[in-house]
Write an enzyme that holds these catalytic residues in place. Structure first.
Site, PDB file in Angstrom:
ATOM      1  N   SER A  98      40.356  60.276 111.885  1.00 50.75           N
ATOM      2  CA  SER A  98      41.957  60.650 111.307  1.00 50.75           C
ATOM      3  C   SER A  98      41.681  60.966 109.811  1.00 50.75           C
ATOM      4  CB  SER A  98      42.678  59.156 111.436  1.00 50.75           C
ATOM      5  OG  SER A  98      41.810  58.363 110.494  1.00 50.75           O
ATOM      6  N   GLY A  99      40.683  60.742 109.137  1.00 50.64           N
ATOM      7  CA  GLY A  99      40.450  60.913 107.553  1.00 50.64           C
ATOM      8  C   GLY A  99      41.000  59.653 106.946  1.00 50.64           C
ATOM      9  N   THR A 100      41.403  58.663 107.511  1.00 53.42           N
ATOM     10  CA  THR A 100      41.813  57.560 106.848  1.00 53.42           C
ATOM     11  C   THR A 100      41.051  57.071 105.698  1.00 53.42           C
ATOM     12  OG1 THR A 100      42.418  56.584 108.954  1.00 53.42           O
ATOM     13  CG2 THR A 100      42.284  55.010 107.234  1.00 53.42           C
ATOM     14  N   ASN A 125      48.225  50.675  99.306  1.00 56.00           N
ATOM     15  CA  ASN A 125      48.894  50.747 100.366  1.00 56.00           C
ATOM     16  C   ASN A 125      50.535  50.645 100.414  1.00 56.00           C
ATOM     17  OD1 ASN A 125      46.125  49.674 101.013  1.00 56.00           O
ATOM     18  ND2 ASN A 125      46.779  50.446 103.106  1.00 56.00           N
ATOM     19  N   SER A 134      47.801  57.830 107.097  1.00 51.53           N
ATOM     20  CA  SER A 134      46.913  58.518 107.429  1.00 51.53           C
ATOM     21  C   SER A 134      46.852  59.735 108.425  1.00 51.53           C
ATOM     22  CB  SER A 134      45.538  57.986 107.511  1.00 51.53           C
ATOM     23  OG  SER A 134      45.237  56.904 106.441  1.00 51.53           O
ATOM     24  N   ASN A 135      47.907  59.110 109.279  1.00 51.28           N
ATOM     25  CA  ASN A 135      47.829  60.255 110.575  1.00 51.28           C
ATOM     26  C   ASN A 135      48.773  61.586 110.487  1.00 51.28           C
ATOM     27  OD1 ASN A 135      46.308  58.412 111.650  1.00 51.28           O
ATOM     28  ND2 ASN A 135      47.441  57.599 113.082  1.00 51.28           N
ATOM     29  N   HIS A 182      28.497 105.843 119.107  1.00 52.21           N
ATOM     30  CA  HIS A 182      27.381 105.308 119.614  1.00 52.21           C
ATOM     31  C   HIS A 182      26.086 105.403 118.763  1.00 52.21           C
ATOM     32  CE1 HIS A 182      29.199 104.993 123.911  1.00 52.21           C
ATOM     33  NE2 HIS A 182      29.341 105.926 123.362  1.00 52.21           N
ATOM     34  N   SER A 312      13.340  93.874  95.774  1.00 51.68           N
ATOM     35  CA  SER A 312      12.129  93.295  96.554  1.00 51.68           C
ATOM     36  C   SER A 312      10.958  92.767  95.558  1.00 51.68           C
ATOM     37  CB  SER A 312      11.220  94.524  97.112  1.00 51.68           C
ATOM     38  OG  SER A 312      10.083  94.117  97.653  1.00 51.68           O
ATOM     39  N   SER A 313      10.543  91.798  95.845  1.00 49.48           N
ATOM     40  CA  SER A 313       9.306  91.086  95.024  1.00 49.48           C
ATOM     41  C   SER A 313       8.040  91.927  94.873  1.00 49.48           C
ATOM     42  CB  SER A 313       9.298  89.615  95.424  1.00 49.48           C
ATOM     43  OG  SER A 313       8.812  89.503  96.742  1.00 49.48           O
ATOM     44  N   LYS A 318      12.632  99.321  94.731  1.00 44.99           N
ATOM     45  CA  LYS A 318      13.611  99.160  95.907  1.00 44.99           C
ATOM     46  C   LYS A 318      14.811  98.444  95.407  1.00 44.99           C
ATOM     47  CE  LYS A 318      13.244  97.702 100.759  1.00 44.99           C
ATOM     48  NZ  LYS A 318      14.575  97.218 101.057  1.00 44.99           N
ATOM     49  N   VAL A 319      16.148  99.162  96.080  1.00 47.10           N
ATOM     50  CA  VAL A 319      17.161  98.453  95.668  1.00 47.10           C
ATOM     51  C   VAL A 319      18.029  98.297  97.058  1.00 47.10           C
ATOM     52  CG1 VAL A 319      19.574  98.948  94.562  1.00 47.10           C
ATOM     53  CG2 VAL A 319      17.444  99.615  93.440  1.00 47.10           C
ATOM     54  N   GLU A 325      25.601  92.772 102.452  1.00 46.12           N
ATOM     55  CA  GLU A 325      24.703  91.715 103.188  1.00 46.12           C
ATOM     56  C   GLU A 325      25.572  90.424 102.815  1.00 46.12           C
ATOM     57  OE1 GLU A 325      20.514  94.051 102.941  1.00 46.12           O
ATOM     58  OE2 GLU A 325      20.711  92.189 101.534  1.00 46.12           O
TER      59      GLU A 325
END
Length: 460
Positions: A98-100, A125, A134-135, A182, A312-313, A318-319, A325
């Site tokens: 409930s996330g109470t 309270n 909480s509900n 395709h 690249s290491s 290289k790029v 990504e």
């Protein structure tokens, strides 16, 4: 715990860190749920603060709480909403369904701050949580945080991305390239036409998010424990929605059925589904960019994305297409989050959903990371890529599928023979068609002009 104080709740005494703003119930939850180290997102804590401030004002206006106490609670709750006390919200998201625990965490922190401000005891309270459960608080927090993130972050980010794509399309409207179906050569398109598809995807995504907000901005606050509104004034829910609208600028309403609002998370599931659709769109665009950028020598090499960091290491020079990504990884996360939210959404047993914290976490994360990565895609990939016109022209000239334009004149079978011969011999279609048909140079130039073959496809 060397430096602690003793706090009491209905279950007895608890040792609480001496400098903690929270009390016994929060400490119990900290000790009960050492699961992931993942705590409620900033936007959900913000929503809890806004809800508690709106509730205090509503109770004051309804004559249910003293003005000075209500104002102290409002001030404390607004500090929480601003993020001034995030370190005092340590509870794991994998807690009571409930996330109470998180609701009481907010109640205790706000009561502590308000008591100090007021100079007398404010009860978490009886005062901070007056007219609430909480509900209904946690479902409302999910709706408020989701609405704020969508309205303030995601929708503006999608608008920015769509505008960036359109700007590039206008700049590249005369660039003709080989189309692909395709992943194989197809009839030519302009780069602007290709980008127009991306733009439409993003604009439709924005529209989908906006449509889902109609349900997400309807709040279940006022239903209290089971939807009947026990211990809350009949006007409490409407007043909270009104107060939240004034505080945020988003038009919140009170749900017309609290039983649905507490027992389901259908609005969150719907919004997550639209976020997933946006993620699918972004992944398509990101992968198109990766393919177009592939190479630079052995791939398509149609465009060059901005070089942002060494790729690249071990391989100097290289790029890599790092922004697309990152976009794809965000999209994978959002799609996975949608599965979690979907499973969470079906956990509404009778009068209460019992997977609220994990729904809150995943909905907030999905919305936030989609917004952030949409801006990165716009500003660090699409806005700055350059076009390799020579590579595009070379591929166009050798594309055997251009023979499709001759179908109406020479027929499909003859066209297939020309295409196969052109491909087998690595020769331009026009050259082979001149040998195998009676078409004149003028007719071949007209029929096989790549730019002319791109006309249409977008309704004005």
């Amino acid at each position: 715990m060397a430096d602690y104080r003793i706090e009491k709740d209905s279950m007895g005494e608890m040792r609480v860190p001496a400098d903690a703003l929270y009390a016994a119930q929060t400490q119990r939850a900290v000790e009960n749920f050492p699961v992931s180290g993942l705590t409620m997102p900033r936007t959900v804590i913000r929503a809890l603060g806004l809800i508690k401030a709106a509730a205090a004002k509503a109770n004051k206006d309804l004559g249910l709480i003293e003005s000075d106490m209500a104002e102290a609670i409002q001030a404390a709750a607004n500090e929480v909403a601003k993020g001034n006390h995030d370190d005092h919200f340590p509870i794991d998201i994998f807690q009571t369904g409930s996330g109470t625990s998180s609701n009481m965490n907010a109640n205790e922190v706000i009561a502590s701050l308000a008591s100090e401000r007021l100079g007398r005891k404010v009860h978490p309270n009886d005062h901070v949580n007056m007219g609430q459960s909480s509900n209904d608080v946690i479902p409302t927090a999910i709706h408020v945080s989701g609405s704020l993130l969508a309205g303030e972050s995601l929708i503006p980010a999608l608008k920015h991305l769509a505008a960036t794509i359109r700007k590039r399309a206008e700049e590249l409207q005369d660039v003709v390239k080989t189309g692909r179906t395709h992943l194989m050569d197809a009839m030519p398109v302009t780069l602007a036409q290709e980008l127009s598809g991306w733009e439409t995807q993003i604009r439709h995504g924005e529209q989908r998010i906006s449509a889902a907000l109609e349900r997400l901005t309807a709040l279940p606050q006022g239903g209290t424990a089971v939807g009947t509104g026990i211990n809350a004034h009949p006007d409490f829910g409407k007043k909270i929605a009104s107060n939240l609208s004034k505080a945020t600028g988003i038009k919140f309403t009170s749900k017309d059925n609290y039983f649905e609002g507490l027992s389901t998370q259908d609005a969150a599931v719907e919004m997550s589904g639209q976020l997933k659709t946006v993620a699918v769109s972004l992944m398509k665009i990101a992968n198109d960019l990766r393919w177009m950028n592939s190479g630079p020598l052995a791939g398509l090499g149609e465009i060059a994305l901005p070089g942002l960091q060494p790729g690249s290491s071990i391989m100097p020079g290289k790029v890599n297409p790092v922004i697309p990504e990152a976009v794809c990884m965000v999209c994978a996360q959002v799609i996975g989050n949608d599965v979690t939210i979907t499973i969470g959404g079906q956990a509404g047993n009778f009068q209460l959903n019992v997977m609220l914290p994990v729904i809150a976490y995943n909905l907030a994360q999905s919305t936030e990371i989609l917004a952030n990565v949409s801006r990165l895609l716009a500003d660090k990939a699409i806005a700055g890529f350059t076009v390799n016109q020579d590579k595009m022209n070379e591929a166009l000239a050798r594309n055997p599928i251009l023979v499709t334009a001759l179908n109406a004149v020479i027929g499909y079978e003859q066209g297939a023979k020309i295409a196969k011969k052109a491909y087998a011999e690595g020769r331009p279609v026009r050259e082979v068609a001149k040998e195998m048909t009676k078409l004149s140079d003028k007719e071949l130039d007209r029929l096989l002009d790549p730019a002319e073959l791109t006309k249409g496809g977008i309704k004005k």
